[in-house]
Design a protein around this motif. Structure first.
Motif, mmCIF file in Angstrom:
data_model
loop_
_atom_site.group_PDB
_atom_site.id
_atom_site.type_symbol
_atom_site.label_atom_id
_atom_site.label_comp_id
_atom_site.label_asym_id
_atom_site.label_seq_id
_atom_site.Cartn_x
_atom_site.Cartn_y
_atom_site.Cartn_z
ATOM 1 N N VAL A 11 0.831 -1.205 0.000
ATOM 2 C CA VAL A 11 0.000 0.000 0.000
ATOM 3 C C VAL A 11 0.868 1.259 0.000
ATOM 4 O O VAL A 11 0.565 2.223 -0.698
ATOM 5 N N SER A 12 1.953 1.259 0.757
ATOM 6 C CA SER A 12 2.810 2.437 0.779
ATOM 7 C C SER A 12 3.502 2.641 -0.571
ATOM 8 O O SER A 12 3.682 3.773 -1.010
ATOM 9 N N GLY A 13 3.855 1.563 -1.244
ATOM 10 C CA GLY A 13 4.436 1.670 -2.583
ATOM 11 C C GLY A 13 3.463 2.251 -3.581
ATOM 12 O O GLY A 13 3.821 3.096 -4.409
ATOM 13 N N ILE A 14 2.214 1.827 -3.511
ATOM 14 C CA ILE A 14 1.188 2.352 -4.412
ATOM 15 C C ILE A 14 0.947 3.825 -4.138
ATOM 16 O O ILE A 14 0.855 4.640 -5.071
ATOM 17 N N ALA A 15 0.864 4.192 -2.873
ATOM 18 C CA ALA A 15 0.638 5.597 -2.514
ATOM 19 C C ALA A 15 1.817 6.463 -2.960
ATOM 20 O O ALA A 15 1.620 7.560 -3.493
ATOM 21 N N LEU A 20 4.193 10.503 -6.681
ATOM 22 C CA LEU A 20 5.229 10.847 -7.655
ATOM 23 C C LEU A 20 4.626 11.105 -9.029
ATOM 24 O O LEU A 20 5.052 12.011 -9.754
ATOM 25 N N TYR A 21 3.630 10.330 -9.399
ATOM 26 C CA TYR A 21 2.959 10.499 -10.691
ATOM 27 C C TYR A 21 2.282 11.866 -10.773
ATOM 28 O O TYR A 21 2.350 12.544 -11.792
ATOM 29 N N ILE A 30 9.859 6.562 -11.219
ATOM 30 C CA ILE A 30 8.895 6.116 -10.208
ATOM 31 C C ILE A 30 9.118 4.641 -9.900
ATOM 32 O O ILE A 30 9.187 4.241 -8.740
ATOM 33 N N ALA A 31 9.218 3.845 -10.939
ATOM 34 C CA ALA A 31 9.376 2.401 -10.745
ATOM 35 C C ALA A 31 10.658 2.080 -9.983
ATOM 36 O O ALA A 31 10.633 1.273 -9.049
ATOM 37 N N SER A 32 11.751 2.715 -10.360
ATOM 38 C CA SER A 32 13.011 2.383 -9.695
ATOM 39 C C SER A 32 13.009 2.812 -8.230
ATOM 40 O O SER A 32 13.522 2.096 -7.378
ATOM 41 N N ILE A 35 10.274 0.504 -6.204
ATOM 42 C CA ILE A 35 10.696 -0.890 -6.047
ATOM 43 C C ILE A 35 11.859 -0.992 -5.065
ATOM 44 O O ILE A 35 11.919 -1.915 -4.248
ATOM 45 N N ALA A 36 12.772 -0.044 -5.109
ATOM 46 C CA ALA A 36 13.940 -0.096 -4.226
ATOM 47 C C ALA A 36 13.574 0.139 -2.767
ATOM 48 O O ALA A 36 14.093 -0.535 -1.877
ATOM 49 N N ASN A 37 12.670 1.096 -2.498
ATOM 50 C CA ASN A 37 12.351 1.427 -1.110
ATOM 51 C C ASN A 37 10.958 2.054 -1.043
ATOM 52 O O ASN A 37 10.827 3.282 -1.016
ATOM 53 N N PRO A 38 9.893 1.236 -1.015
ATOM 54 C CA PRO A 38 8.540 1.797 -1.054
ATOM 55 C C PRO A 38 8.181 2.640 0.170
ATOM 56 O O PRO A 38 7.600 3.707 0.038
ATOM 57 N N VAL A 39 8.540 2.205 1.346
ATOM 58 C CA VAL A 39 8.180 2.940 2.562
ATOM 59 C C VAL A 39 8.980 4.238 2.653
ATOM 60 O O VAL A 39 8.433 5.291 2.964
ATOM 61 N N GLY A 40 10.256 4.171 2.365
ATOM 62 C CA GLY A 40 11.092 5.367 2.397
ATOM 63 C C GLY A 40 10.658 6.401 1.380
ATOM 64 O O GLY A 40 10.685 7.607 1.658
ATOM 65 N N THR A 41 10.254 5.964 0.195
ATOM 66 C CA THR A 41 9.777 6.882 -0.829
ATOM 67 C C THR A 41 8.493 7.561 -0.378
ATOM 68 O O THR A 41 8.316 8.764 -0.576
ATOM 69 N N LEU A 42 7.602 6.815 0.242
ATOM 70 C CA LEU A 42 6.368 7.402 0.726
ATOM 71 C C LEU A 42 6.651 8.437 1.810
ATOM 72 O O LEU A 42 6.094 9.536 1.790
#
Length: 46
Positions: A11-15, A20-21, A30-32, A35-42
């Motif tokens: 869910v955090s990766g999707i959010a 980002l989109y 966005i994909a890179s 995929i590498a860090n979904p929680v950190g990106t969120l």
């Protein structure tokens, strides 16, 4: 507990990808990042 961690990550990766989109980031970036860090990106986007 494993299922909770898994679904929280998904869910955090999707959010993060959605946020980002909306900013206009290219899909490849966005994909890179997600995929590498979904929680950190969120957290970074919030």
């Amino acid at each position: 507990m494993r299922r909770l961690i898994f679904w929280t990550t998904v869910v955090s990766g999707i959010a993060a990808a959605y946020l980002l989109y909306k900013k206009g980031v290219p899909p490849g970036t966005i994909a890179s990042e997600v995929i590498a860090n979904p929680v950190g990106t969120l957290i970074h986007e919030l």
